[in-house]
Motif scaffolding. Structure first.
Motif, PDB file in Angstrom:
ATOM      1  N   ASP A 317      -3.166  -0.822 -27.142  1.00 15.16           N
ATOM      2  CA  ASP A 317      -3.493  -0.445 -25.763  1.00 15.16           C
ATOM      3  C   ASP A 317      -4.989  -0.184 -25.613  1.00 15.16           C
ATOM      4  O   ASP A 317      -5.607  -0.599 -24.623  1.00 15.16           O
ATOM      5  N   THR A 318      -5.563   0.496 -26.577  1.00 15.60           N
ATOM      6  CA  THR A 318      -7.004   0.754 -26.528  1.00 15.60           C
ATOM      7  C   THR A 318      -7.791  -0.540 -26.669  1.00 15.60           C
ATOM      8  O   THR A 318      -8.792  -0.747 -25.975  1.00 15.60           O
ATOM      9  N   HIS A 321      -8.038  -2.417 -23.416  1.00 13.86           N
ATOM     10  CA  HIS A 321      -8.972  -1.839 -22.451  1.00 13.86           C
ATOM     11  C   HIS A 321     -10.415  -1.973 -22.906  1.00 13.86           C
ATOM     12  O   HIS A 321     -11.314  -2.214 -22.096  1.00 13.86           O
ATOM     13  N   PRO A 392      -9.903   4.483 -19.842  1.00 15.77           N
ATOM     14  CA  PRO A 392      -9.158   5.403 -18.976  1.00 15.77           C
ATOM     15  C   PRO A 392      -8.978   6.768 -19.646  1.00 15.77           C
ATOM     16  O   PRO A 392      -8.701   6.849 -20.842  1.00 15.77           O
ATOM     17  N   GLU A 393      -9.145   7.836 -18.876  1.00 18.68           N
ATOM     18  CA  GLU A 393      -9.064   9.183 -19.435  1.00 18.68           C
ATOM     19  C   GLU A 393      -7.681   9.513 -19.974  1.00 18.68           C
ATOM     20  O   GLU A 393      -7.532  10.316 -20.894  1.00 18.68           O
ATOM     21  N   ASN A 394      -6.644   8.887 -19.379  1.00 13.07           N
ATOM     22  CA  ASN A 394      -5.261   9.209 -19.794  1.00 13.07           C
ATOM     23  C   ASN A 394      -4.749   8.270 -20.887  1.00 13.07           C
ATOM     24  O   ASN A 394      -3.568   8.284 -21.199  1.00 13.07           O
ATOM     25  N   LEU A 395      -5.627   7.469 -21.468  1.00 14.95           N
ATOM     26  CA  LEU A 395      -5.179   6.464 -22.436  1.00 14.95           C
ATOM     27  C   LEU A 395      -4.520   7.106 -23.637  1.00 14.95           C
ATOM     28  O   LEU A 395      -3.574   6.571 -24.202  1.00 14.95           O
ATOM     29  N   ALA A 397      -3.102  10.174 -23.690  1.00 10.26           N
ATOM     30  CA  ALA A 397      -2.327  11.335 -23.279  1.00 10.26           C
ATOM     31  C   ALA A 397      -1.071  11.526 -24.129  1.00 10.26           C
ATOM     32  O   ALA A 397      -0.656  12.654 -24.388  1.00 10.26           O
ATOM     33  N   THR A 398      -0.474  10.426 -24.566  1.00  9.75           N
ATOM     34  CA  THR A 398       0.776  10.539 -25.319  1.00  9.75           C
ATOM     35  C   THR A 398       0.596  10.164 -26.785  1.00  9.75           C
ATOM     36  O   THR A 398       1.566   9.960 -27.494  1.00  9.75           O
ATOM     37  N   THR A 399      -0.647  10.012 -27.228  1.00  5.69           N
ATOM     38  CA  THR A 399      -0.890   9.616 -28.611  1.00  5.69           C
ATOM     39  C   THR A 399      -1.444  10.769 -29.426  1.00  5.69           C
ATOM     40  O   THR A 399      -1.862  11.779 -28.863  1.00  5.69           O
TER      41      THR A 399
END
Length: 399
Positions: A317-318, A321, A392-395, A397-399
């Motif tokens: 995902d990173t 982006h 993105p700042e929330n990239l 958030a769940t990692t």
């Protein structure tokens, strides 16, 4: 007169015999065949008794000049060329291995090479043993059990791990094995495996030797006996280097020293910068003192190369982006070019492998391969910084 330094030889070596009409540059000879009125002379050339060319699949003046130049830069007795780097690897292994033979190598080789080891050679009843890269004791034990070919790649693609060539060449020769080193990442500017005891050195000339991402090619350098056997295999199987590609590679090699010096300088600066970035989990570059192979690389390499890789938090995902935000980098499956080139291993070096196979080789899906170009380093560092800031700042958030 003393031997010229390698930067000078990169410009001048190997070209004189192929010049014509007073030209200062090697011509592109596209002719497929070469004619003779004298039948005896034709025969002498055909059987190798006299210098010359008879058919383009065998030899060509432009291609011959490329072979002479890489032979000089690697300090070899002989060299031959191929249509691609993988052709150089597959033809060399095809020449040297027969059913029942045993080859020892490392797990971190380039993806295409790894496929030969895991998919194609076993079908020919050739025993393949892949050891953990850097575990020299394990390699030594396997070689001692019997080995026809010891195949090394250092630095590796894309994890840039290091193997001690001199140590491995010694154990390989003691076992009667042919020791092969893929020197693509290091280039002859930074490393000369033959001088460290290897029998053969392989290059994907597509990469640093050409340096401009516009020509495919490969080469093998070594003793006359080994290279002659590999050449014979290649001339019959047909993986011939195209004359136009040979010309482009020759032209690129004239600036090899200048390019590689700058790429090494840039790669080290980028690697040091990436160590300061919070979302970067690991940076792989032998020029860093924290690299497990740093001391060996310092011993056997003149510089640490223009290639590095790094893993980012958030994995794929990173990567999705981050990479499109880079302004001064081609997102492509290549390396060693004057332009910076980036890409995840899942779409470049190991695209042929499954995620499970990549994981087994220590290649996470979020690993990014970074081939430093010759741009101004300030621009490359600014480019990376702005790309990281735009994530993105929330990239995570769940990692």
């Amino acid at each position: 007169m003393k031997q010229a330094k390698i930067g000078t030889r990169a410009i001048w070596a190997g070209e004189k015999d192929s010049l014509a009409f007073g030209a200062t540059q090697v011509p592109v000879v596209h002719s497929v065949s070469f004619g003779y009125d004298d039948m005896d002379e034709w025969y002498d050339v055909a059987i190798g008794k006299k210098k010359g060319h008879i058919y383009g699949r065998n030899t060509n003046p432009t291609v011959q000049a490329f072979e002479a130049k890489i032979k000089d830069l690697e300090g070899a007795k002989a060299a031959t060329s191929f249509s691609t780097g993988m052709a150089a690897i597959s033809n060399t292994l095809g020449t040297l291995l027969s059913p029942g033979d045993r080859i020892v190598s490392i797990k971190d080789t380039y993806g295409g090479t790894n496929k030969i080891f895991t998919e194609f050679l076993p079908k020919l009843n050739i025993d393949v043993v892949l050891c953990d890269t850097g575990d020299h004791e394990a390699i030594e034990k396997e070689v001692a059990k019997g080995c026809n070919v010891l195949y090394l790649e250092t630095p590796t693609n894309p994890t840039v791990k290091i193997t001690d060539i001199k140590r491995m060449a010694k154990v390989g020769k003691a076992a009667g094995a042919v020791v092969i080193v893929d020197n693509t990442f290091a280039t002859p500017i930074n490393q000369n495996p033959l001088a460290l005891g290897a029998d053969l050195v392989i290059h994907s000339a597509t990469k640093y030797l050409g340096g401009h991402a516009d020509a495919l090619g490969g080469s093998v350098c070594g003793s006359e006996e080994l290279v002659e056997a590999i050449y014979h295999y290649r001339e019959i199987n047909g993986a011939t280097l195209d004359p136009m590609a040979a010309y482009l590679l020759l032209r690129g090699m004239k600036t090899l020293k200048l390019r590689v010096d700058k790429q090494c300088e840039n790669a080290l600066a980028v690697a040091k910068y990436l160590q300061t970035v919070d979302i970067v989990e690991a940076v792989h570059y032998p020029g860093l003192e924290s690299h497990p192979g740093h001391s060996i690389a310092t011993e056997q390499m003149k510089q640490y190369g223009g290639m590095l890789s790094f893993a980012v938090k958030g994995g794929v995902d990173t990567v999705r982006h981050l990479l499109p935000k880079l302004k001064y980098a081609n997102r492509a499956a290549n390396l060693g070019a004057v332009e910076t080139v980036v890409g995840p291993s899942r779409t470049t070096s190991h695209v042929e492998c499954t995620p499970e196979e990549r994981a087994a080789m220590g290649i996470p899906e979020g690993l990014i391969r970074y081939s430093a170009g010759i741009e101004d380093i300030e621009d490359l560092l600014d480019d990376l910084e702005q790309a990281f800031q735009l994530l993105p700042e929330n990239l995570f958030a769940t990692t």
